[in-house]
Motif scaffolding. Structure first.
Motif, mmCIF file in Angstrom:
data_model
loop_
_atom_site.group_PDB
_atom_site.id
_atom_site.type_symbol
_atom_site.label_atom_id
_atom_site.label_comp_id
_atom_site.label_asym_id
_atom_site.label_seq_id
_atom_site.Cartn_x
_atom_site.Cartn_y
_atom_site.Cartn_z
ATOM 1 N N SER A 281 0.844 -1.196 0.000
ATOM 2 C CA SER A 281 0.000 0.000 0.000
ATOM 3 C C SER A 281 0.873 1.237 0.000
ATOM 4 O O SER A 281 2.031 1.206 0.444
ATOM 5 N N ALA A 282 0.308 2.323 -0.525
ATOM 6 C CA ALA A 282 1.050 3.587 -0.553
ATOM 7 C C ALA A 282 1.150 4.152 0.858
ATOM 8 O O ALA A 282 0.232 4.039 1.666
ATOM 9 N N THR A 283 2.289 4.767 1.124
ATOM 10 C CA THR A 283 2.492 5.404 2.420
ATOM 11 C C THR A 283 3.245 6.706 2.228
ATOM 12 O O THR A 283 4.038 6.845 1.293
ATOM 13 N N GLY A 284 3.008 7.679 3.087
ATOM 14 C CA GLY A 284 3.712 8.939 3.023
ATOM 15 C C GLY A 284 3.150 9.899 1.997
ATOM 16 O O GLY A 284 2.257 9.568 1.211
ATOM 17 N N LYS A 285 3.698 11.116 1.994
ATOM 18 C CA LYS A 285 3.270 12.164 1.064
ATOM 19 C C LYS A 285 4.484 12.902 0.526
ATOM 20 O O LYS A 285 5.559 12.883 1.125
ATOM 21 N N ASP A 288 8.252 11.833 0.481
ATOM 22 C CA ASP A 288 8.352 10.697 1.391
ATOM 23 C C ASP A 288 7.439 9.542 0.972
ATOM 24 O O ASP A 288 7.253 8.579 1.723
ATOM 25 N N VAL A 289 6.879 9.583 -0.252
ATOM 26 C CA VAL A 289 5.983 8.527 -0.711
ATOM 27 C C VAL A 289 6.753 7.220 -0.866
ATOM 28 O O VAL A 289 7.871 7.192 -1.377
ATOM 29 N N GLY A 290 6.154 6.132 -0.418
ATOM 30 C CA GLY A 290 6.776 4.832 -0.577
ATOM 31 C C GLY A 290 5.743 3.728 -0.621
ATOM 32 O O GLY A 290 4.533 3.977 -0.638
ATOM 33 N N LEU A 291 6.225 2.492 -0.662
ATOM 34 C CA LEU A 291 5.369 1.313 -0.630
ATOM 35 C C LEU A 291 5.597 0.573 0.678
ATOM 36 O O LEU A 291 6.725 0.200 1.015
ATOM 37 N N SER A 292 4.519 0.367 1.411
ATOM 38 C CA SER A 292 4.576 -0.419 2.626
ATOM 39 C C SER A 292 4.121 -1.836 2.294
ATOM 40 O O SER A 292 2.992 -2.043 1.820
ATOM 41 N N VAL A 293 5.010 -2.811 2.514
ATOM 42 C CA VAL A 293 4.766 -4.190 2.083
ATOM 43 C C VAL A 293 4.624 -5.095 3.299
ATOM 44 O O VAL A 293 5.382 -4.985 4.267
ATOM 45 N N TYR A 294 3.647 -5.992 3.222
ATOM 46 C CA TYR A 294 3.424 -6.957 4.301
ATOM 47 C C TYR A 294 3.210 -8.335 3.680
ATOM 48 O O TYR A 294 2.523 -8.473 2.659
ATOM 49 N N ALA A 295 3.806 -9.353 4.283
ATOM 50 C CA ALA A 295 3.607 -10.735 3.820
ATOM 51 C C ALA A 295 3.690 -11.674 5.013
ATOM 52 O O ALA A 295 4.524 -11.501 5.893
ATOM 53 N N THR A 296 2.818 -12.645 5.010
ATOM 54 C CA THR A 296 2.784 -13.605 6.097
ATOM 55 C C THR A 296 3.270 -14.969 5.612
ATOM 56 O O THR A 296 3.521 -15.161 4.413
ATOM 57 N N ALA A 304 3.279 -5.642 -6.182
ATOM 58 C CA ALA A 304 3.348 -4.348 -6.868
ATOM 59 C C ALA A 304 3.815 -4.571 -8.303
ATOM 60 O O ALA A 304 4.711 -5.378 -8.555
ATOM 61 N N ILE A 305 3.174 -3.858 -9.245
ATOM 62 C CA ILE A 305 3.491 -3.997 -10.672
ATOM 63 C C ILE A 305 3.563 -2.610 -11.295
ATOM 64 O O ILE A 305 2.698 -1.764 -11.068
#
Length: 404
Positions: A281-285, A288-296, A304-305
């Protein structure tokens, strides 16, 4: 697809008009059950009689004799000389096929009184097309579709092949610039067939930013995606520049920004698929914009593509990564760049195994014959292992020298 001549385009429009005459009016009539011969004989309002007979258009076998219907219409015109329904009725009973000069005489008058007279507009369309006047014929179609938006379902499939004609594309571009309520919908419909995508792109180039901004904002993204999926990469690049705030650079840079993560740019935007096991998901503005990634545990997902249109050559990618928790053994996250429809170009080392937050990867080569590429971020976590999360920022792609 072969280029259609000016005359062929006009003939095609004429055929579309003829094929539509019976359908439109029969559909609206819903097969009114009356005795028309008795109806025209009843005393009373000629206006009501005209409307009653108009409901039978498209059903010539149910109508009264031509002379009787003409008499009703003429009687109405004595009371109201500018009754468009009466003139439209006269055009129809003169020749239900809409081809005769007599029909066009009345149809011309009817359409001057009201552009909403569908039969008369179609008859005049056929007349203009017979005279090889493509622009005038399309103007008539425009009047029909403005008054009957539901008619697009009938017209669009028949009108689409005419986009092979440059004259037709120029005319549609003019309608798009003039904010025709159906032109952009027609282009979106036509882009659904890959072979028509280059024609749609040409129309949009011709119309440019003169198309109202709200239309470009609403339909630009889907049109970008349709062009990209049809391998009309030049078209996709040009169309994204027409979307408000868009730029061709969206296809040449994977940089993370509020704009590149905005889905209104269609295939030029980042896509963030998710599953129960992994997501981004997108994070920051701002900067400082980035991608926050989570995996279990058990994740084997592309999270992300980014579609790219890079020219052949050497490139190097870099990013900054901050892990939210220590990567457990058996956790893996990698960038993967491939030629669309072909083999991989480059796969990064495991992002979770590197030291430090900033990283520049070894250069790679985009080969010739690879006009479009796909950059993916994939996560893999062994089932039963702890979850992972990390954030990627400052993603950049730069040309690398041949020596690197």
């Amino acid at each position: 697809m072969a280029r259609l001549s000016f005359r062929t385009t006009a003939v095609m429009i004429g055929a579309i008009a003829l094929g539509s005459l019976a359908f439109l009016d029969a559909a609206r009539a819903s097969m009114v059950e009356i005795n028309p011969s008795l109806a025209v004989a009843l005393p009373g309002s000629e206006d009501a009689q005209v409307r009653l007979l108009s409901a039978l258009m498209g059903q010539p076998d149910k109508g009264p004799p031509k002379a009787a219907a003409m008499a009703v219409a003429r009687e109405r015109l004595r009371d109201e000389p500018l009754d468009g329904d009466a003139l439209n009725l006269m055009a129809y009973v003169s020749d239900p096929t809409g081809r005769s000069a007599e029909t066009r005489k009345y149809a011309d008058l009817a359409t001057q009184v009201s552009k909403r007279q569908i039969f008369s507009q179609l008859a005049m369309t056929y007349g203009a097309a017979s005279a090889n006047d493509t622009v005038a014929a399309l103007d008539r179609f425009d009047a029909v579709l403005r008054s009957r938006p539901d008619a697009g379902a009938l017209f669009f499939p028949r009108l689409r092949p005419a986009l092979a004609s440059p004259e037709m594309r120029a005319a549609i571009a003019g309608l798009a610039r003039d904010d025709s309520p159906w032109a952009m919908d027609f282009l979106l419909f036509s882009s659904g067939e890959p072979q028509f995508s280059p024609f749609v792109s040409d129309v949009l180039r011709r119309s440019g930013t003169a198309v109202p901004e709200r239309q470009r904002a609403l339909l630009g993204g889907p049109l970008v995606t349709r062009a990209f999926e049809a391998a009309d990469y030049a078209g996709a690049r040009d169309i994204v520049a027409l979307v408000p705030g868009g730029s061709k650079a969206l296809f040449t840079s994977p940089a993370l920004s509020e704009r590149s993560l905005d889905t209104r740019y269609g295939a030029a935007s980042w896509s963030l698929p998710s599953s129960a096991a992994g997501s981004a998901s997108a994070t920051g503005k701002g900067a400082d914009v980035g991608l926050s990634v989570y995996a279990t545990g058990g994740a084997h997902d592309v999270v992300a593509i980014k579609n790219l249109l890079l020219a052949p050559g050497r490139y190097a990618m870099s990013h900054a990564l901050v892990a939210g928790m220590n990567a457990a053994e058996g956790a893996d996250a990698r960038w993967r760049l491939s030629c669309i429809g072909r083999s991989d170009i480059w796969i990064s080392p495991n992002l979770l195994a590197g030291e430090g937050t900033k990283r520049t990867f070894a250069p790679f080569t985009v080969p010739s014959g690879c006009p479009a590429q796909r950059l993916e971020l994939r996560t893999d976590v062994v089932f039963g292992q702890p979850s992972i999360d990390f954030t990627v920022r400052n993603l950049a792609l730069k040309r690398a020298s041949a020596a690197n």
